[in-house]
Design an enzyme around this catalytic site. Structure first.
Site, PDB file in Angstrom:
ATOM      1  N   LYS A   1       0.756  -1.188   0.147  1.00  0.00           N
ATOM      2  CA  LYS A   1       0.080   0.242   0.041  1.00  0.00           C
ATOM      3  C   LYS A   1       0.958   1.183  -0.052  1.00  0.00           C
ATOM      4  O   LYS A   1       2.155   1.180   0.090  1.00  0.00           O
ATOM      5  CB  LYS A   1      -1.084  -0.086   1.205  1.00  0.00           C
ATOM      6  CG  LYS A   1      -0.053  -0.167   2.429  1.00  0.00           C
ATOM      7  CD  LYS A   1      -0.781  -0.711   3.584  1.00  0.00           C
ATOM      8  CE  LYS A   1      -0.033  -1.009   4.784  1.00  0.00           C
ATOM      9  NZ  LYS A   1      -0.856  -1.520   5.915  1.00  0.00           N
TER      10      LYS A   1
ATOM     11  N   TYR B   1      15.879  28.745   8.451  1.00  0.00           N
ATOM     12  CA  TYR B   1      14.745  29.519   8.692  1.00  0.00           C
ATOM     13  C   TYR B   1      14.616  29.459  10.407  1.00  0.00           C
ATOM     14  O   TYR B   1      15.176  28.757  11.106  1.00  0.00           O
ATOM     15  CB  TYR B   1      13.740  28.519   8.396  1.00  0.00           C
ATOM     16  CG  TYR B   1      13.241  28.525   7.070  1.00  0.00           C
ATOM     17  CD1 TYR B   1      13.804  29.382   6.108  1.00  0.00           C
ATOM     18  CD2 TYR B   1      12.161  27.667   6.400  1.00  0.00           C
ATOM     19  CE1 TYR B   1      13.255  29.604   4.544  1.00  0.00           C
ATOM     20  CE2 TYR B   1      11.704  27.698   5.211  1.00  0.00           C
ATOM     21  CZ  TYR B   1      12.209  28.625   4.360  1.00  0.00           C
ATOM     22  OH  TYR B   1      12.106  28.632   3.063  1.00  0.00           O
TER      23      TYR B   1
HETATM   24  C1  LIG Z   1       0.214  -2.573   6.663  1.00  0.00           C
HETATM   25  C2  LIG Z   1      -0.403  -3.783   7.183  1.00  0.00           C
HETATM   26  C3  LIG Z   1       0.570  -4.774   7.159  1.00  0.00           C
HETATM   27  C4  LIG Z   1       2.133  -4.597   6.716  1.00  0.00           C
HETATM   28  O1  LIG Z   1       2.726  -4.049   8.104  1.00  0.00           O
HETATM   29  P1  LIG Z   1       4.268  -3.668   8.188  1.00  0.00           P
HETATM   30  O2  LIG Z   1       4.413  -3.314   9.759  1.00  0.00           O
HETATM   31  O3  LIG Z   1       4.414  -2.590   7.307  1.00  0.00           O
HETATM   32  O4  LIG Z   1       5.088  -5.118   7.957  1.00  0.00           O
HETATM   33  C5  LIG Z   1       0.008  -5.985   7.221  1.00  0.00           C
HETATM   34  N1  LIG Z   1      -1.362  -6.096   7.265  1.00  0.00           N
HETATM   35  C6  LIG Z   1      -2.248  -5.084   7.331  1.00  0.00           C
HETATM   36  C7  LIG Z   1      -3.714  -5.333   7.679  1.00  0.00           C
HETATM   37  C8  LIG Z   1      -1.447  -3.862   7.391  1.00  0.00           C
HETATM   38  O5  LIG Z   1      -2.522  -2.801   7.473  1.00  0.00           O
END
Ligand SMILES: *Cc1c(COP(=O)(O)O)cnc(C)c1O
Length: 346
Positions: free
Chosen positions: A33, A240
């Site tokens: 994602k 800044y």
């Molecule tokens: C984001 C997510 C993962 C992956 O998690 P990581 O901590 O990045 O390995 C797996 N399962 C679900 C449901 C998630 O939302």
């Protein structure tokens, strides 16, 4: 002159995939994602398919559609964690996506193959155990899953509690494969592996315990060019807000990277970069498109030289900690402005 460059090492991604899969001892379904945690979901998805991944998890419908677009006819299962949101059914079907059912309303709204997401303590998405019990007669349960809230902290009591609750949950759907562990969970032991693990952050170079981990290779390297080197006399301020005052005369390199390249404002006062074999402190605030760093006594600091901001010598977990954030946020905010370069086959 390249000013800011983001190098994505797909061979390192492949090595991390093998490490995580072997550690778990079961099928590994990458979570890609948020544009593959900033490194490019489509490039990552194609390469991970070549490495043997056959199931993937994305958050949003549009992410699933884009991934299906590049995977084409390949027989991949793409889970959409948001589930069948109102009005999404036709698009889910067209792209042959498998939604994750997070509520009884979603269960009613979708009658095709689906994952069942049971909340075991995170209180983000998912059905309660009692709600899930009403769905046991449902056909086409492709996966029963839950997500650990504290997997990055191996000693946290939430882990064992969620494991116990998940065992009860999966017993409701004995015919379906089960999945609990993300990156952190993979290192909690085989009890947590079930039939499928869902690594995200550690595929992309973040340690499973929110700190650098020797088993995980760097995937994303962010570098910026030195635009100018100047002397700043003692007592002058830099950047800044005049947030840093030179305590003595300093040689200062100005780097061509800033917020739009993914370097957070909060990098001051703890931020650092890596250059010419040493860590160098950031001086003052990241100032829009530029960062000042201390190169006093370093002759290699010349305009055009490239400086590492995140990479093998400055792990993403450390850069994140210095900026008061996590590797997740830092990676997902790597921006399209930095010139992107992929190393290794897609
Ligand atoms: C984001 C997510 C993962 C992956 O998690 P990581 O901590 O990045 O390995 C797996 N399962 C679900 C449901 C998630 O939302």
């Amino acid at each position: 002159m390249t000013v800011a460059r983001l190098t994505i090492d797909l061979d390192a991604l492949a090595r991390n995939y093998a490490t995580l899969r072997d550690q778990a001892g079961v099928q590994a379904a990458p979570a890609i994602k948020a544009d593959g945690y900033g490194v490019g979901a489509l490039e990552a998805g194609l390469r991970l398919w070549r490495e043997g991944a056959r199931s993937f998890h994305v958050a949003r419908l549009a992410e699933g559609e884009a991934l299906r677009g590049v995977l084409g006819d390949r027989d991949a299962t793409i889970y959409v964690l948001d589930g069948p949101t109102p009005g999404s059914q036709d698009r889910l079907r067209t792209a042959r996506l498998t939604p994750v059912i997070n509520s009884l309303d979603q269960a009613k709204a979708w009658d095709g193959p689906a994952a069942i997401h049971i909340d075991t303590g995170m209180n983000r998405l998912g059905l309660t155990l009692d709600e899930a019990a009403t769905l046991t007669g449902r056909p086409d349960v492709a996966l029963v899953m839950s997500h650990l809230a504290c997997a990055g902290q191996p000693d946290h009591p939430m882990n064992a509690l969620q494991l116990a609750r998940f065992r009860e949950a999966r017993a409701l759907f004995p015919a379906a494969p089960a999945s609990l562990a993300s990156s952190g969970g993979i290192f909690l032991g085989r009890d947590y592996a079930f039939d499928q693990v869902r690594p995200g952050i550690s595929l992309f170079g973040g340690g499973p315990h929110d700190r650098p981990d020797a088993r995980i290779a760097t995937v994303a390297t962010l570098e910026a060019a030195i635009l100018q080197v100047r002397t700043v006399p003692a007592g002058e301020t830099i950047g800044y807000g005049g947030a840093f005052t030179a305590e003595r005369d300093l040689r200062v390199a100005i780097l061509a990277a800033g917020y739009a390249d993914g370097v957070p404002w909060t990098s001051h006062p703890k931020g650092a970069v890596w250059f010419a074999g040493a860590r160098r402190r950031m001086l003052g605030r990241v100032s829009m498109d530029m960062i000042a760093v201390d190169v006093t006594g370093c002759d290699e600091a010349q305009p055009g030289a490239m400086v590492e901001i995140i990479g093998p010598n400055l792990p993403v977990d450390e850069a994140a900690r210095a900026a008061g954030t996590t590797a997740y946020e830092l990676l997902t905010r790597l921006s399209p402005r930095a010139e992107r370069r992929y190393v290794g086959a897609v």
